[in-house]
Design a protein around this motif. Structure first.
Motif, short mmCIF file in Angstrom:
data_model
loop_
_atom_site.label_atom_id
_atom_site.label_comp_id
_atom_site.label_asym_id
_atom_site.label_seq_id
_atom_site.Cartn_x
_atom_site.Cartn_y
_atom_site.Cartn_z
N TYR A 1 14.59 -23.83 57.70
CA TYR A 1 14.92 -22.42 57.90
C TYR A 1 13.63 -21.62 58.01
O TYR A 1 12.57 -22.05 57.58
CB TYR A 1 15.78 -21.88 56.75
N ARG B 1 19.83 -23.69 48.82
CA ARG B 1 20.85 -24.72 49.10
C ARG B 1 20.53 -25.48 50.37
O ARG B 1 20.69 -26.70 50.46
CB ARG B 1 22.23 -24.06 49.19
N MET B 2 20.04 -24.78 51.40
CA MET B 2 19.67 -25.44 52.65
C MET B 2 18.50 -26.39 52.41
O MET B 2 18.47 -27.50 52.94
CB MET B 2 19.33 -24.43 53.73
N CYS C 1 25.85 -13.69 54.06
CA CYS C 1 25.97 -14.28 52.72
C CYS C 1 25.68 -13.21 51.68
O CYS C 1 25.09 -12.18 51.98
CB CYS C 1 25.04 -15.48 52.57
N GLU C 2 26.09 -13.49 50.46
CA GLU C 2 25.86 -12.54 49.37
C GLU C 2 24.44 -12.60 48.84
O GLU C 2 23.91 -11.61 48.37
CB GLU C 2 26.82 -12.82 48.21
N ASP C 3 23.81 -13.79 48.88
CA ASP C 3 22.48 -13.98 48.30
C ASP C 3 21.70 -14.93 49.21
O ASP C 3 21.86 -16.15 49.13
CB ASP C 3 22.63 -14.56 46.89
N VAL C 4 20.86 -14.37 50.06
CA VAL C 4 20.15 -15.19 51.05
C VAL C 4 19.17 -16.14 50.38
O VAL C 4 18.95 -17.25 50.87
CB VAL C 4 19.49 -14.30 52.13
N LEU D 1 28.11 -26.76 54.45
CA LEU D 1 28.67 -25.41 54.32
C LEU D 1 30.07 -25.43 53.69
O LEU D 1 30.54 -24.41 53.22
CB LEU D 1 28.72 -24.70 55.67
N PHE E 1 21.10 -19.06 49.30
CA PHE E 1 21.49 -19.81 50.49
C PHE E 1 20.37 -20.70 50.98
O PHE E 1 20.58 -21.89 51.23
CB PHE E 1 21.94 -18.85 51.60
N VAL E 2 19.14 -20.16 51.10
CA VAL E 2 18.04 -20.98 51.61
C VAL E 2 17.68 -22.08 50.61
O VAL E 2 17.28 -23.18 51.02
CB VAL E 2 16.80 -20.16 52.05
N GLN F 1 21.82 -11.47 54.62
CA GLN F 1 22.44 -10.76 53.52
C GLN F 1 22.46 -9.29 53.95
O GLN F 1 21.41 -8.66 54.04
CB GLN F 1 21.61 -10.94 52.25
N VAL G 1 21.43 -16.29 59.58
CA VAL G 1 22.18 -16.03 58.35
C VAL G 1 21.51 -14.84 57.68
O VAL G 1 20.29 -14.82 57.55
CB VAL G 1 22.17 -17.24 57.40
#
Length: 118
Positions: free
Chosen positions: A83, A75-76, A66-69, A25, A72-73, A109, A107
């Motif tokens: 997730y 990246r995870m 977050c701005e863009d879920v 993160l 984000f996923v 958006q 998390v």
């Protein structure tokens, strides 16, 4: 009067979760001694929901926004973090990640209006 809020997340493997917050993160942090990291958080919000009806029961929850879920996923996934599928809800798009220590962390958006940061 208030200068901030300090959130505590309990973990079965705090070292692994600290490394995740630091390395994946990339949250700024300070070592207050012995590898005990305290992390800076992005601006936050606080909401009160009714207790009961299968939710709450006196417990508390913590979510990152977050701005863009979808980004984000992705990246995870690259980091090997599991997730849940992203759910479209009236108030936002939600996923839950599993921290290295086994805990779950929401998390989302947001789609709702956001208050001005203090």
């Amino acid at each position: 009067m208030l200068i901030g809020a300090h959130t505590i997340l309990y973990s079965r493997d705090p070292e692994a979760d600290r490394a995740f917050f630091r390395d994946v993160l990339q949250l700024p942090n300070v070592d207050v001694g012995g590898g005990w990291l305290i992390f800076s958080l992005p601006p936050s919000e606080l909401a009160f929901h009714p207790d009961g009806e299968g939710f709450g029961n006196g417990s508390h929850e913590f979510y990152f926004m977050c701005e863009d879920v979808q980004a984000f996923v992705a990246r995870m996934a690259e980091a090997g973090i599991t997730y849940t599928p992203v759910k479209a809800l009236d108030w936002g798009q939600l996923t839950r990640i599993t921290l290295p220590g086994g805990g779950k962390l929401g998390v989302y958006q947001p789609r709702h209006a956001r208050p001005k940061a203090v």
